[in-house]
Design an enzyme around this catalytic site. Structure first.
Site, short mmCIF file in Angstrom:
data_model
loop_
_atom_site.label_atom_id
_atom_site.label_comp_id
_atom_site.label_asym_id
_atom_site.label_seq_id
_atom_site.Cartn_x
_atom_site.Cartn_y
_atom_site.Cartn_z
N LEU A 1 -22.86 9.56 -13.82
CA LEU A 1 -21.60 9.10 -13.21
C LEU A 1 -20.83 8.26 -14.24
O LEU A 1 -21.36 7.31 -14.81
CB LEU A 1 -21.89 8.26 -11.97
CG LEU A 1 -20.65 7.80 -11.21
CD1 LEU A 1 -19.94 8.97 -10.55
CD2 LEU A 1 -21.01 6.74 -10.17
N SER B 1 -23.88 18.25 -16.67
CA SER B 1 -23.91 17.05 -15.81
C SER B 1 -25.35 16.75 -15.42
O SER B 1 -26.14 17.69 -15.18
CB SER B 1 -23.09 17.29 -14.55
OG SER B 1 -23.28 16.24 -13.63
N LYS C 1 -23.20 24.10 -14.05
CA LYS C 1 -23.69 23.11 -15.03
C LYS C 1 -25.09 23.48 -15.54
O LYS C 1 -25.43 23.17 -16.69
CB LYS C 1 -23.65 21.70 -14.43
CG LYS C 1 -22.22 21.20 -14.16
CD LYS C 1 -21.40 21.06 -15.45
CE LYS C 1 -19.98 20.58 -15.23
NZ LYS C 1 -19.21 20.39 -16.46
N ASP D 1 -5.37 26.72 -20.64
CA ASP D 1 -6.09 26.84 -19.36
C ASP D 1 -7.35 27.62 -19.68
O ASP D 1 -7.29 28.81 -20.01
CB ASP D 1 -5.21 27.59 -18.34
CG ASP D 1 -5.94 27.79 -17.00
OD1 ASP D 1 -7.18 27.71 -16.97
OD2 ASP D 1 -5.26 28.03 -16.00
N VAL D 2 -8.49 26.97 -19.58
CA VAL D 2 -9.74 27.56 -20.07
C VAL D 2 -10.19 28.78 -19.28
O VAL D 2 -11.08 29.51 -19.72
CB VAL D 2 -10.89 26.52 -20.12
CG1 VAL D 2 -10.56 25.39 -21.07
CG2 VAL D 2 -11.25 26.01 -18.73
N GLY E 1 -9.89 10.98 -19.32
CA GLY E 1 -11.33 10.86 -19.05
C GLY E 1 -12.23 11.09 -20.25
O GLY E 1 -11.94 10.68 -21.38
N ILE E 2 -13.32 11.79 -19.99
CA ILE E 2 -14.34 12.01 -21.02
C ILE E 2 -13.77 12.86 -22.17
O ILE E 2 -14.04 12.58 -23.34
CB ILE E 2 -15.59 12.66 -20.38
CG1 ILE E 2 -16.26 11.67 -19.40
CG2 ILE E 2 -16.58 13.11 -21.44
CD1 ILE E 2 -17.39 12.25 -18.56
N TYR F 1 -20.90 23.85 -8.32
CA TYR F 1 -20.77 23.05 -9.55
C TYR F 1 -22.12 22.98 -10.28
O TYR F 1 -22.19 23.21 -11.49
CB TYR F 1 -20.29 21.66 -9.15
CG TYR F 1 -20.17 20.65 -10.27
CD1 TYR F 1 -19.13 20.71 -11.20
CD2 TYR F 1 -21.08 19.59 -10.39
CE1 TYR F 1 -19.00 19.76 -12.20
CE2 TYR F 1 -20.95 18.63 -11.39
CZ TYR F 1 -19.92 18.71 -12.29
OH TYR F 1 -19.78 17.78 -13.28
N1 NAD Z 1 -16.94 11.68 -14.55
C1 NAD Z 1 -18.21 11.89 -14.25
O1 NAD Z 1 -18.84 11.13 -13.50
C2 NAD Z 1 -18.94 13.08 -14.82
C3 NAD Z 1 -20.33 13.15 -14.65
C4 NAD Z 1 -21.02 14.25 -15.18
C5 NAD Z 1 -20.33 15.24 -15.85
N2 NAD Z 1 -18.98 15.13 -15.99
C6 NAD Z 1 -18.32 16.22 -16.69
O2 NAD Z 1 -17.52 15.66 -17.73
C7 NAD Z 1 -16.37 16.47 -17.93
C8 NAD Z 1 -15.11 15.61 -17.85
O3 NAD Z 1 -15.09 14.94 -16.61
P1 NAD Z 1 -13.99 13.83 -16.28
O4 NAD Z 1 -14.60 12.91 -15.30
O5 NAD Z 1 -13.43 13.31 -17.55
O6 NAD Z 1 -12.92 14.74 -15.52
P2 NAD Z 1 -11.34 14.52 -15.31
O7 NAD Z 1 -11.00 15.24 -14.04
O8 NAD Z 1 -10.95 13.11 -15.46
O9 NAD Z 1 -10.73 15.34 -16.54
C9 NAD Z 1 -10.91 16.74 -16.60
C10 NAD Z 1 -9.79 17.34 -17.42
O10 NAD Z 1 -9.99 18.76 -17.41
C11 NAD Z 1 -8.73 19.37 -17.23
N3 NAD Z 1 -8.89 20.71 -16.64
C12 NAD Z 1 -9.25 21.05 -15.39
N4 NAD Z 1 -9.20 22.39 -15.24
C13 NAD Z 1 -8.79 22.90 -16.43
C14 NAD Z 1 -8.55 24.20 -16.91
N5 NAD Z 1 -8.69 25.28 -16.13
N6 NAD Z 1 -8.15 24.36 -18.20
C15 NAD Z 1 -8.00 23.28 -19.00
N7 NAD Z 1 -8.19 22.01 -18.61
C16 NAD Z 1 -8.59 21.83 -17.33
C17 NAD Z 1 -7.96 18.44 -16.30
O11 NAD Z 1 -6.55 18.66 -16.40
C18 NAD Z 1 -8.39 17.07 -16.83
O12 NAD Z 1 -7.54 16.58 -17.85
C19 NAD Z 1 -16.47 17.60 -16.91
O13 NAD Z 1 -17.09 18.71 -17.51
C20 NAD Z 1 -17.35 17.02 -15.85
O14 NAD Z 1 -18.04 18.02 -15.10
C21 NAD Z 1 -18.27 14.09 -15.49
#
Ligand code: NAD
Length: 247
Positions: free
Chosen positions: A185, A140, A157, A62-63, A21-22, A153
């Site tokens: 999103l 977010s 945030k 693990d954060v 992901g991001i 959440y």
């Molecule tokens: N996708 C969206 O629409 C969106 C929108 C706004 C904000 N965000 C934010 O962007 C960030 C990434 O989102 P994403 O969509 O890529 O999520 P995702 O679920 O695809 O990826 C998240 C990653 O974080 C890891 N993770 C979860 N808990 C963890 C922990 N305790 N320790 C270490 N790693 C851990 C997971 O294993 C995963 O690889 C997040 O902070 C999310 O809140 C996402």
């Protein structure tokens, strides 16, 4: 076409939640700009490191676990002093306030917010020694939207924005900045369960009428972690195609 100027040459950048992901997009983008990347996740993010190539490092982190932060801060010394920390990992189950229980609340706080503090605790001393550093917390745009079932959440945030505002004051004299980025999103595995109709109803509220991709989010992070953003701190930058307009 994206510029490939090596704006981050000589920097060491740690990204959490970088397996997909991001987070993966951020890790790859920082590496493309010349940073040495430490990609971390619950398990070692092999795929991300394969995408980047031999300059990248993968660690389990693990954060929510202080011991993991301590261990990565020690192992990371072989790579070099960490200059840039991007806290991207997050926990975001949908729970209405009636269903939300204390363990879920606490896990959300630990993943999304404790991690910001722990990263500062373990990587600030090195940044202070180098008189240069960058913290970016991924927040977010949901903090400004009427989305039910996400009070825990949204609390974290908003907390990230608050923490960066406070941290900015304490670290500024050493050339260190702290900012938040608020994606809208974005097309990742996390949002894959949403129907096309649900996603469309969100992006139709944006000025730019399409679903955001992980690569759309990286520009703000590259900028904030570069020398160009040396005078920008305590800020929250929204990256959502123009959906959320109150800053
Ligand atoms: N996708 C969206 O629409 C969106 C929108 C706004 C904000 N965000 C934010 O962007 C960030 C990434 O989102 P994403 O969509 O890529 O999520 P995702 O679920 O695809 O990826 C998240 C990653 O974080 C890891 N993770 C979860 N808990 C963890 C922990 N305790 N320790 C270490 N790693 C851990 C997971 O294993 C995963 O690889 C997040 O902070 C999310 O809140 C996402």
């Amino acid at each position: 076409m994206k510029t490939l100027t090596k704006t981050h040459e000589g920097r060491v950048a740690l990204v959490t939640g970088a397996a997909q992901g991001i987070g993966q997009a951020i890790a790859v983008a920082l590496a493309e700009r010349g940073a040495q990347v430490i990609a971390t996740d619950l398990t070692r993010p092999h795929e991300t490191v394969e995408k980047i190539g031999p300059t990248a490092h993968a660690f389990q982190l693990d954060v929510t676990q202080e011991e993991d932060w301590r261990s990565v801060s020690i192992k990371g010394r072989d790579v070099g002093e960490v200059d840039i920390v991007v806290n991207n990992a997050a926990y975001f189950p949908n729970r209405s306030i009636d269903e939300l229980d204390l363990p879920t609340w606490r896990k959300t706080m630990a993943t999304n917010l404790d991690a910001q503090f722990l990263s500062a605790k373990y990587f600030l001393p090195g940044m202070r020694r180098n008189k240069w550093g960058r913290f970016v917390g991924i927040s977010s745009n949901m903090v400004g939207l009427a989305i039910p079932g996400m009070s825990h959440y949204i609390a974290t945030k908003m907390g990230i924005i608050g923490f960066m505002r406070g941290l900015a004051n304490d670290v500024a004299s050493d050339g260190i900045t702290a900012n938040a980025v608020l994606p809208g999103l974005t097309n990742t595995l996390a949002t894959a369960p949403q129907s096309e109709e649900q996603k469309r109803s969100t992006w139709e509220q944006q000025a730019i009428k399409r679903l955001g991709e992980p690569a759309d989010v990286t520009g703000a992070i590259l900028f904030l972690t570069s020398d160009d953003a040396a005078f920008i701190t305590g800020q929250a930058i929204v990256v959502d195609g123009g959906q959320y307009r109150i800053g």
